[in-house]
Design an enzyme around this catalytic site. Structure first.
Site, mmCIF file in Angstrom:
data_model
loop_
_atom_site.group_PDB
_atom_site.id
_atom_site.type_symbol
_atom_site.label_atom_id
_atom_site.label_comp_id
_atom_site.label_asym_id
_atom_site.label_seq_id
_atom_site.Cartn_x
_atom_site.Cartn_y
_atom_site.Cartn_z
ATOM 1 N N ALA A 1 0.867 -1.173 0.000
ATOM 2 C CA ALA A 1 0.000 0.000 0.000
ATOM 3 C C ALA A 1 0.904 1.223 0.000
ATOM 4 C CB ALA A 1 -0.868 -0.014 1.252
ATOM 5 N N GLY B 1 0.651 -5.103 0.793
ATOM 6 C CA GLY B 1 -0.523 -5.131 -0.090
ATOM 7 C C GLY B 1 -0.200 -5.756 -1.435
ATOM 8 N N GLU C 1 -0.650 -9.375 -0.834
ATOM 9 C CA GLU C 1 -2.099 -9.585 -0.655
ATOM 10 C C GLU C 1 -2.811 -9.593 -2.014
ATOM 11 O OE1 GLU C 1 -3.207 -7.745 3.648
ATOM 12 O OE2 GLU C 1 -2.219 -6.355 2.249
ATOM 13 N N GLU D 1 4.618 -5.516 7.099
ATOM 14 C CA GLU D 1 3.842 -4.466 7.770
ATOM 15 C C GLU D 1 4.273 -4.239 9.225
ATOM 16 O OE1 GLU D 1 1.025 -5.882 4.481
ATOM 17 O OE2 GLU D 1 2.567 -6.732 5.763
HETATM 18 N N1 T1G Z 1 4.634 3.390 -0.178
HETATM 19 C C1 T1G Z 1 5.089 4.628 -0.508
HETATM 20 N N2 T1G Z 1 6.380 4.897 -0.897
HETATM 21 C C2 T1G Z 1 7.200 3.859 -0.957
HETATM 22 C C3 T1G Z 1 6.804 2.536 -0.609
HETATM 23 C C4 T1G Z 1 5.449 2.318 -0.223
HETATM 24 N N3 T1G Z 1 4.981 1.105 0.095
HETATM 25 N N4 T1G Z 1 7.880 1.724 -0.768
HETATM 26 C C5 T1G Z 1 8.901 2.510 -1.178
HETATM 27 N N5 T1G Z 1 8.505 3.780 -1.300
HETATM 28 C C6 T1G Z 1 9.311 4.922 -1.757
HETATM 29 C C7 T1G Z 1 10.498 5.237 -0.840
HETATM 30 O O1 T1G Z 1 10.130 6.088 0.191
HETATM 31 C C8 T1G Z 1 11.460 5.903 -1.825
HETATM 32 O O2 T1G Z 1 11.035 7.221 -1.999
HETATM 33 C C9 T1G Z 1 11.219 5.149 -3.113
HETATM 34 O O3 T1G Z 1 9.921 4.561 -2.984
HETATM 35 C C10 T1G Z 1 12.210 4.051 -3.380
HETATM 36 O O4 T1G Z 1 12.224 3.218 -2.236
HETATM 37 C C11 T1G Z 1 -2.518 -3.004 2.890
HETATM 38 C C12 T1G Z 1 -1.025 -1.897 4.946
HETATM 39 C C13 T1G Z 1 10.246 -2.063 -2.083
HETATM 40 C C14 T1G Z 1 12.228 -3.092 -1.083
HETATM 41 O O5 T1G Z 1 6.643 -2.123 3.757
HETATM 42 O O6 T1G Z 1 10.728 -2.191 1.519
HETATM 43 O O7 T1G Z 1 0.963 -2.808 2.236
HETATM 44 O O8 T1G Z 1 12.984 8.399 -1.058
HETATM 45 O O9 T1G Z 1 14.630 3.692 -1.586
HETATM 46 O O10 T1G Z 1 15.909 0.317 -1.856
HETATM 47 O O11 T1G Z 1 -1.728 -4.732 4.172
HETATM 48 O O12 T1G Z 1 11.127 0.394 -0.701
HETATM 49 O O13 T1G Z 1 12.824 8.009 -3.502
HETATM 50 O O14 T1G Z 1 11.247 9.610 -2.358
HETATM 51 O O15 T1G Z 1 13.306 1.857 -0.452
HETATM 52 O O16 T1G Z 1 14.871 -0.281 -4.100
HETATM 53 C C15 T1G Z 1 4.103 -2.688 3.011
HETATM 54 C C16 T1G Z 1 8.268 -0.877 1.746
HETATM 55 C C17 T1G Z 1 3.324 -1.402 3.031
HETATM 56 C C18 T1G Z 1 7.566 -2.172 1.578
HETATM 57 C C19 T1G Z 1 12.460 -1.101 -2.579
HETATM 58 N N6 T1G Z 1 5.235 -2.554 2.120
HETATM 59 N N7 T1G Z 1 9.270 -0.631 0.734
HETATM 60 O O17 T1G Z 1 13.654 -0.782 -1.962
HETATM 61 O O18 T1G Z 1 13.990 1.614 -2.867
HETATM 62 S S1 T1G Z 1 1.978 -1.508 4.156
HETATM 63 C C20 T1G Z 1 6.436 -2.283 2.590
HETATM 64 C C21 T1G Z 1 10.448 -1.299 0.743
HETATM 65 C C22 T1G Z 1 0.809 -2.461 3.344
HETATM 66 C C23 T1G Z 1 -1.310 -3.704 3.359
HETATM 67 C C24 T1G Z 1 -0.366 -2.889 4.159
HETATM 68 C C25 T1G Z 1 11.457 -0.871 -0.272
HETATM 69 C C26 T1G Z 1 11.542 -1.806 -1.509
HETATM 70 P P1 T1G Z 1 12.068 8.359 -2.238
HETATM 71 P P2 T1G Z 1 13.617 2.616 -1.687
HETATM 72 P P3 T1G Z 1 14.715 0.204 -2.749
#
Ligand code: T1G
Ligand code: NAD
Length: 719
Positions: A74, A117, A120, A140
């Site tokens: 998400a 998500g 999911e 999460e």
């Molecule tokens: N939402 C918004 N921005 C995100 C994002 C996300 N999920 N993931 C990454 N970004 C932005 C990050 O801030 C950065 O921005 C850019 O993308 C590149 O990221 C409904 C509630 C996927 C392994 O926890 O682990 O789903 O600094 O530098 O090293 O049940 O990003 O360039 O402006 O990290 O290649 C669950 C989080 C969400 C995964 C890539 N998902 N992301 O790593 O790039 S909660 C996560 C990561 C959810 C559901 C629930 C990593 C990555 P900027 P980066 P990277």
């Protein structure tokens, strides 16, 4: 879902591209940088699915992510809005039921990451095909929440209760092959890694399953162990692991509660239970702290006056001078990043010792299954020991890690200035000395910078990048990018004594000693901070790092101590007794052969005697006061550092403490935590301490100003 006015259809078409190949509809999600399920994405997928369902030429559907990854979850940025509005909307539950109810087989094609998500969504599909280097996961809990769109209900149906409980409570990524073995992935697209190859494999697979009936994950229960007793035991064991590995966190336990509900309740009821727990977690301080930490780690890479397009020096080779405690670890960091590194010493025996330590570190990693022997051998082969500067000319970056002596470091940098090529980066791993003074001894101060690794350097994620007065923007940009390549969290700091981390750690450790001198027991001080969430209590940390290091630095800086200002004495006394901590198997505690810690009442008595001699009144001290004295000392010094401009933002300080000093992530870092407590309360308590304990507690101007203005450290921007 947000309504898209006007060019809604065009926006949707951009978010999800629709194509057809041999009767297979291919829906490509394109929402850079990580295809997060941000505003409009779910709607766009739904619209494209309906189009494919209505298209009589379409026999099956493939959903794939554009660029480097499938859906990484998400949109985390939306959570801040939800918290502000205290309304988290309907979420994605209904959207995923719609996907699952698609009349034609939906094949999810996964490359890069399918996280949160994203997984999911993948599990709401009827089949999942993945590249062999893909990763899936429910991270999460690392954001202080739990899966909120059916992850805790569909994952146990695919992978079983035990695996689902582990994945949802610890949040660690799972490699595609492992996910395949656990039934999460149906097919591995061997030999494919990028979007294009995967697409072809997924379309072929979709053609195969097109004639088969759709399999709805929610209707699969073969892996949901019938016996409640078994599930209860599995979940109880998972809770124990979560309590141990993620101490003090609520979300991991909530995730297990939700998975357990999946095994007990019908799907819809399980979904509702998951939603309740998700909302409870989302509005928690734990979640706001962890999301602060997530974005903090990305924000610290942005240096206001060093824009992204600043030219950087390519780093293909490195050298480390000094193969002691730090030098050896730093050489491993370069080798682990695939960068060939020279390791120079002045003593052959020290070089042999350094290499032996590196070898045993790799052997331990192989033993623990972190590395294969082949990988360890490849890394070791990248480290070239040397006793001279002969081959230093071509290297791109040098990190000096010799004894903490200015004279010696200047000598080394003068030599480096002479032998290294003109555009080499010359870095020092000093932990207390001035980068400007070191740079002053060279002909190229613009190329000199501090790269302050933390012990053990091959393990600790933090790297303080110390900018000197003459350090060029190219050198800064090169080192910030290098830190990411080395798998470190690089934080840019200014050149003041102890930089940011150690400068703040000094008053923190001072207060810990004062508290013992005033009557608190050694164990009580450590227990209070440990229960607060610190990885280790301050006195145990001192024993681990070596009391003699601080003692030598205090002796070297006695002349800087303000007359009449109270200084701690206990550790100096312990050092005079030869008690340097773990290395002498005695410090604040005693240590047995296995370095297990043993309280030493004799020391407690000795300190009480010394304190009485100094007329320090002995008193009962609460855990709350212990925590406030130590943590507010951090915060007060942090406020000075921010005000003086030695840290760019409060989040930089938080990121340093989360990645280098064992500060609990679920409290967000010292500055974030102070904002949560409220700066007015923190300031008033600091003033109390100043009234009782004097000058050491003079409040920082910035703390007073923000408290009086009702502002937070997060609001602070250095002008
Ligand atoms: N939402 C918004 N921005 C995100 C994002 C996300 N999920 N993931 C990454 N970004 C932005 C990050 O801030 C950065 O921005 C850019 O993308 C590149 O990221 C409904 C509630 C996927 C392994 O926890 O682990 O789903 O600094 O530098 O090293 O049940 O990003 O360039 O402006 O990290 O290649 C669950 C989080 C969400 C995964 C890539 N998902 N992301 O790593 O790039 S909660 C996560 C990561 C959810 C559901 C629930 C990593 C990555 P900027 P980066 P990277
Ligand atoms: P150490 O005493 O373990 O190792 C220093 C090594 O430098 C020794 O092996 C010595 O033989 C070698 N050396 C001395 N002169 C040399 C020369 N001219 N050429 C090549 N090698 C030479 O020290 P350490 O703990 O690794 O600390 C090294 C630096 O890192 C210091 O500046 C220290 O402040 C800093 N640092 C230490 C830690 C820590 O926890 N130990 C953490 C961060 C930074």
């Amino acid at each position: 879902m947000p309504r898209f006015e006007g060019h809604r259809a065009q926006l949707m078409a951009e978010l999800v591209r629709y194509a057809k190949e041999d009767g297979i509809a291919v829906l490509t999600i394109d929402n850079p940088p990580v295809n997060a399920l941000g505003p409009g994405v779910a709607e766009a997928i739904t619209a494209a699915l309906s189009r494919a369902e209505d298209d009589i030429d379409v026999r099956a559907i493939v959903v794939i992510g554009a660029g480097k990854t499938f859906v990484a979850g998400a949109d985390i940025k939306e959570f801040a809005k939800m918290r502000a509005s205290r309304d988290c909307g309907p979420g994605h539950t209904a959207f995923l039921l719609r996907v699952e109810d698609c009349a034609k087989p939906v094949v999810m094609a996964i490359h890069g990451t399918a996280f949160g998500g994203g997984l999911e969504l993948a599990m709401a599909g009827h089949y999942r095909v993945a590249t062999t280097d893909a990763q899936v996961g429910q991270p999460e809990v690392k954001l202080g929440i739990i899966p909120g769109a059916g992850g805790t209900q569909r994952l146990p149906r695919l992978a079983g209760v035990a695996r689902a409980a582990e994945m949802c409570s610890l949040g660690e990524p799972v490699k595609a092959r492992d996910a395949f073995d656990h039934g999460i992935i149906d097919k591995l697209a061997d030999g494919s890694s990028g979007e294009a190859e995967l697409r072809a494999a997924a379309v072929a697979f979709a053609s195969e399953v097109a004639r088969q009936p759709v399999r709805k994950t929610r209707e699969r229960s073969e892996k949901l162990n019938a016996a409640d007793a078994d599930n209860a035991a599995i979940c109880a064991a998972a809770r124990d692991v979560a309590r141990r590995k993620l101490r003090g966190r609520r979300a991991p336990l909530a995730a297990i509660d939700a998975v357990e509900a999946a095994a007990k309740l019908p799907f819809e009821k399980g979904l509702a239970r998951e939603r309740e727990l998700f909302v409870e977690c989302l509005f928690s301080d734990e979640s706001s702290a962890l999301i602060h930490a997530f974005f903090g780690e990305r924000e610290v890479a942005k240096i206001p006056d060093v824009p992204k397009e600043t030219p950087m020096r390519p780093i293909h080779s490195a050298a480390v001078v000094g193969a002691g405690t730090m030098g050896g670890g730093i050489a491993m960091v370069f080798a682990n990043a695939g960068i060939p590194v020279l390791l120079k010493e002045s003593e052959q025996a020290a070089l042999d010792r350094g290499l032996a330590t590196i070898r045993s570190n790799y052997a331990n990693s192989v033993k623990r299954g972190r590395f294969t022997q082949e990988y360890a051998d490849q890394r070791m082969a990248l480290i070239t020991p040397t006793m001279s500067y002969d081959n230093f000319t071509p290297v791109d970056v040098v990190v000096e890690a010799v004894f903490e002596s200015m004279a010696l470091k200047k000598e080394v940098f003068a030599e480096l200035s002479r032998v290294c090529k003109p555009d080499a980066v010359l870095a020092s791993n000093t932990s207390t000395l001035s980068i400007d003074e070191i740079a002053g001894g060279t002909t190229r101060p613009e190329a000199v910078i501090g790269t302050h690794f933390f012990s053990p350097a091959n393990v600790m994620r933090l790297l303080e990048v110390v900018r000197g007065a003459a350090t060029s923007k190219e050198t800064v940009a090169t080192c910030m990018q290098l830190s990411k390549r080395l798998g470190k969290v690089g934080v840019l700091v200014g050149n003041c004594r102890g930089f940011v981390g150690n400068r703040m750690f000094h008053p923190y450790r001072r207060e810990a000693q004062f508290l013992v001198e005033e009557g608190a027991s050694i164990e009580a001080v450590d227990r209070a901070l440990f229960e607060f969430g610190m990885a280790m209590g301050p006195l145990s940390v001192a024993d681990l790092a070596g009391l003699d290091i601080g003692w030598r630095i205090r002796k070297e800086h006695r002349h800087l101590e303000k007359p009449g200002v109270r200084q701690p004495f206990a550790e100096d006394r312990l050092c005079e007794m030869g008690r340097y901590g773990q290395k002498t198997r005695a410090g604040w505690y005693r240590y047995d052969e296995q370095r297990r810690q043993i309280p030493d009442p004799e020391i407690a008595e000795l300190v009480r005697g010394w304190s009485r001699e100094k007329g320090i009144e002995q008193r009962e001290i609460s855990s709350q006061e212990i925590v406030e004295r130590c943590i507010y000392a951090l915060v007060n010094e942090g406020a000075r550092i921010l005000d003086e401009g030695f840290a760019l933002r409060a989040v930089d300080i938080d990121t340093i403490y989360l990645n280098g000093y064992g500060f609990p992530a679920h409290r967000g870092g010292p500055m974030f935590w102070a904002d949560l407590v409220g700066l007015k309360q923190v300031y008033e308590r600091v003033c109390d301490f100043e009234r009782t304990h004097g000058e050491n507690w003079r409040s920082a101007t910035l703390l007073r100003r923000l408290a009086e203005e009702g502002k937070t450290f997060a609001d602070f921007k250095k002008s």
